[in-house]
Design an enzyme around this catalytic site. Structure first.
Site, mmCIF file in Angstrom:
data_model
loop_
_atom_site.group_PDB
_atom_site.id
_atom_site.type_symbol
_atom_site.label_atom_id
_atom_site.label_comp_id
_atom_site.label_asym_id
_atom_site.label_seq_id
_atom_site.Cartn_x
_atom_site.Cartn_y
_atom_site.Cartn_z
ATOM 1 N N HIS A 248 0.840 -1.206 0.000
ATOM 2 C CA HIS A 248 0.000 0.000 0.000
ATOM 3 C C HIS A 248 0.881 1.265 0.000
ATOM 4 O O HIS A 248 0.414 2.364 -0.315
ATOM 5 C CB HIS A 248 -0.913 -0.033 1.239
ATOM 6 C CG HIS A 248 -2.071 0.909 1.168
ATOM 7 N ND1 HIS A 248 -3.017 0.978 2.157
ATOM 8 C CD2 HIS A 248 -2.432 1.835 0.241
ATOM 9 C CE1 HIS A 248 -3.910 1.909 1.833
ATOM 10 N NE2 HIS A 248 -3.582 2.448 0.685
ATOM 11 N N ASP B 194 9.662 -19.938 6.930
ATOM 12 C CA ASP B 194 8.977 -18.667 7.186
ATOM 13 C C ASP B 194 7.491 -18.953 7.423
ATOM 14 O O ASP B 194 6.809 -19.484 6.551
ATOM 15 C CB ASP B 194 9.163 -17.747 5.968
ATOM 16 C CG ASP B 194 8.681 -16.331 6.228
ATOM 17 O OD1 ASP B 194 7.677 -16.159 6.956
ATOM 18 O OD2 ASP B 194 9.297 -15.400 5.690
ATOM 19 N N ASP C 97 8.904 -11.213 1.384
ATOM 20 C CA ASP C 97 10.325 -11.213 1.002
ATOM 21 C C ASP C 97 10.724 -9.851 0.445
ATOM 22 O O ASP C 97 11.885 -9.426 0.566
ATOM 23 C CB ASP C 97 10.600 -12.258 -0.090
ATOM 24 C CG ASP C 97 10.391 -13.689 0.379
ATOM 25 O OD1 ASP C 97 10.486 -13.944 1.588
ATOM 26 O OD2 ASP C 97 10.139 -14.536 -0.497
ATOM 27 N N ASP D 1 19.041 -11.514 -3.309
ATOM 28 C CA ASP D 1 18.793 -11.006 -1.959
ATOM 29 C C ASP D 1 17.957 -9.723 -2.068
ATOM 30 O O ASP D 1 18.345 -8.791 -2.776
ATOM 31 C CB ASP D 1 20.148 -10.708 -1.302
ATOM 32 C CG ASP D 1 20.011 -10.253 0.149
ATOM 33 O OD1 ASP D 1 18.907 -9.820 0.544
ATOM 34 O OD2 ASP D 1 21.024 -10.307 0.859
HETATM 35 CA CA CA Z 1 9.877 -14.571 3.572
#
Ligand code: CA
Length: 257
Positions: free
Chosen positions: A58, A184, A225, A240
């Site tokens: 957002h 995760d 991520d 990365d």
């Molecule tokens: Ca993640």
């Protein structure tokens, strides 16, 4: 810590970084006015003439709002996983999709994922939170209305848009891999959410919705991520996320922004 490890990485590279605090769940306009006030504070504090805004999710439309109402204060807007054309997840939560097209389990997963995301971002104690207003801003219809008022740099299709609008440079990148690291805890929700799209997405935003200005690429990342969450757990075999921000800071510097 919303942008996990990213401000410190940019500071090590010599950038001056300020992390804005806006309501995690509010309309784009309310969040945009909060951000505009902080932009004015940063300019007064530093003596700089303009800021470079980098917004996630957002934060994309929120940054676009500031650039739209105060273009003289903004050198660039960068939208990472930005909800620039709305999110199908928000559409489902708002109930605008025809009933019976999705299983109840998928919708429940969508709601849990959306709430988890809002909780992650809600570090700003004391700020107003209006989840329904946020949802209305993030639907396909909500963004269509916003885009009529702030059309700068939006592409007509799913490619890049104009890089320059009203003197402001616009950039974007996004992830297109909803499940990237099974350690995760957020990957389960994002994986479930990704099933509602039927097109490339990061678990909350479609690849096409993310496009703004010069699109810099699609990466092996999901929606969290993109801000190196949760706690740096991401696809170890993909770029990365922090590297993308470092590279982009250098890009902005080389452009004289
Ligand atoms: Ca993640």
């Amino acid at each position: 810590d919303y942008f996990y490890g990213i401000p410190s990485a940019l500071q090590q590279g010599g950038a001056r970084v300020f992390v804005a605090q806006v309501s995690a769940a509010e309309s784009t306009e309310v969040r945009g006015e909060q951000l505009l006030a902080q932009v004015r504070q940063v300019l007064a504090l530093t003596g700089a003439g303009k800021v470079n805004l980098i917004g996630h999710s957002h934060g994309g439309p929120t940054s676009r709002y500031v650039a739209g109402v105060a273009p003289s204060l903004v050198a660039s807007v960068t939208s990472v996983g930005g909800v620039n054309r709305g999110s199908r997840v928000a559409d489902i939560l708002r109930g605008v999709l025809p009933p019976g097209t999705l299983s109840e389990a998928v919708v429940n997963g969508a709601i849990q994922g959306f709430v988890a995301l809002i909780n992650l971002g809600s570090g700003g104690g004391g700020l107003p939170q209006q989840p329904v207003a946020a949802l209305n801003s993030l639907t396909t219809a909500g963004l269509a209305d916003f885009n009529r008022r702030f059309p700068q740099a939006l592409p007509s299709g799913c490619g890049s848009g104009a890089e320059l609008g009203n003197g402001v440079r616009y950039f974007s990148w996004t992830g297109t891999q909803p499940v990237t690291n099974l350690l995760d805890v957020s990957d389960g929700s994002l994986g479930a959410l990704s099933l509602v799209f039927g097109e490339a997405n990061d678990g909350l935003v479609s690849a096409c919705s993310s496009r703004l200005g010069r699109h810099l690429g699609d990466y092996g990342q999901n929606h969290l991520d993109e801000v190196n969450q949760v706690l740096g757990l991401r696809n170890w075999f993909a770029t990365d996320p922090v590297t993308l921000y470092r590279q982009h800071a250098r890009r902005l510097q080389q452009l004289g922004l």
